[in-house]
Design an enzyme around this catalytic site. Sequence first.
Site, short mmCIF file in Angstrom:
data_model
loop_
_atom_site.label_atom_id
_atom_site.label_comp_id
_atom_site.label_asym_id
_atom_site.label_seq_id
_atom_site.Cartn_x
_atom_site.Cartn_y
_atom_site.Cartn_z
N TYR A 144 0.85 -1.19 0.00
CA TYR A 144 0.00 0.00 0.00
C TYR A 144 0.89 1.23 0.00
CZ TYR A 144 -3.48 3.44 1.55
OH TYR A 144 -4.32 4.53 1.65
N ASP A 239 9.25 2.76 0.08
CA ASP A 239 8.18 3.38 0.86
C ASP A 239 8.39 2.93 2.31
OD1 ASP A 239 5.94 4.12 2.20
OD2 ASP A 239 4.53 3.49 0.63
N LYS A 267 4.19 8.81 9.24
CA LYS A 267 3.97 8.23 10.56
C LYS A 267 4.98 8.72 11.60
CE LYS A 267 1.58 4.37 8.40
NZ LYS A 267 0.17 4.33 8.68
N1 PMP Z 1 2.75 4.02 2.49
C1 PMP Z 1 2.62 3.07 3.43
C2 PMP Z 1 3.60 1.94 3.47
C3 PMP Z 1 1.60 3.16 4.37
O1 PMP Z 1 1.46 2.20 5.29
C4 PMP Z 1 0.71 4.26 4.32
C5 PMP Z 1 -0.43 4.41 5.31
N2 PMP Z 1 -0.74 3.38 6.11
C6 PMP Z 1 0.90 5.22 3.32
C7 PMP Z 1 1.93 5.07 2.43
C8 PMP Z 1 0.00 6.41 3.23
O2 PMP Z 1 0.23 7.26 4.29
P1 PMP Z 1 -0.92 8.29 4.76
O3 PMP Z 1 -2.02 7.47 5.32
O4 PMP Z 1 -0.20 9.14 5.78
O5 PMP Z 1 -1.30 9.08 3.57
#
Ligand code: PMP
Length: 428
Positions: A144, A239, A267
């Site tokens: 994701y 990511d 995060k």
């Molecule tokens: N990349 C990863 C690996 C994530 O786990 C998440 C959110 N859980 C995101 C991107 C997106 O981040 P956000 O919810 O702060 O937009």
Amino acid sequence: MNRAKSEAAFASAARVIPGGVNSPVRAFGAVGGTPCLIERGEGSRLFDLDGNSYIDYVCSWGPLIVGHAHGDVVDAVARAAAKGTSFGAATEAETRLAEAIVDRVRSIEKVRLVSSGTEATMTAVRLARAFTKRPLIVKFDGCYHGHADHFQVRAGSGLATASIPSGAGIPESVAGDTASIPYNDFDAVQKLFRERGSSVACVIVEPVAANMGVVVPRDGFLGELRRLCDSSGALLIFDEVITGFRLARGGAQELFGVVPDLTCLGKIVGGGLPLGAVGGRAAVMDRLAPLGDVYQAGTLSGNPLAVAAGRKTLDLLDGDETYSRLETLGGKLEEGLVEAIAAKGAPASVSRIGSLLTVFLTAGPVTDFESAAKGSTEKFAALFHGMLDGGVYLPPSAFEAWFLSLAHDDDDVRATTETFCAVLDQVF
Ligand code: PMP
């Protein structure tokens, strides 16, 4: 457990907020029942509107690595707020946070602060496309990367066939420039590069997948991605929105010794406030406006409150043996869960790396999305509700990571494994 106040509050929410929530998984759709509405958090615990308390393994989906409402983080935010909540102009505090990131993450020479993980991944991909002058994004099934259009894609049956958007509102013309292939599959990624390598702008990957449950990369998988990107001229994007500052001071890239071109952070870097970051080689990062021709901007980018929370959280992580404490705690939790599973003979396995963990309700090894999806969602729903009623708040979906924090302790882990043991008896 009485949840009357949560039920009433959720009903009110559902009248004015679609599904009653501002992010889908919070609605408990995958596990059924009514979500608890949260009143406050403290250390490793959450308290709901009805006064029930839970040991929290969501930790806001990762940011709260030092626990809820850590006094130092709260103070830092309050001090920043007293000076003004946003200026839309540069501050020194942003530079200090950028320096802290550059100091920790080996591949990052320059970094831009944004307001979410989604913004970080969107910007990384735009940079990669501009830098390589190529269209194709390669991602992995079950990873994701936020909710931007070009990530909402699973590959069709053949690697070279047209990609099919998952979810409405995503034009096929956008989805067609994303190829999604199985995680940990060397053959699939080699084949893709053989067939379409000259149009690949980037490979974007969670270096440890944590959005299909925790799935660790096979030996050499990340290195192979690096090699294929180098030989074809594509950029490698890690990511690290979840893994950054969690698996090691320098993130998963430090742990696995593979250096990406661009890194996405979120995060932990915002310490529980809205902040993300994209960073990497200066040559790529300097393509961003105002120096370069790749546009990216944000009214609240580098927000002083978020910067203060992020900086304080990174500082706290530099305290005594923080990562070894997280590892020890994670190890104890894993051990307790594995013992309970073995004692019951339940078809389940525990996948863990450091302070990230998932209990897959399938006996087989989990190496990718297909094997993760074999886990029983009905049994997970029963497990989830049993744990919740026993005072343990797990992610309300079978395919998510459990997050530990420095505020969790041995008593939390003991209480969790005891509850788990009792609940397994009811579930299997
Ligand atoms: N990349 C990863 C690996 C994530 O786990 C998440 C959110 N859980 C995101 C991107 C997106 O981040 P956000 O919810 O702060 O937009």
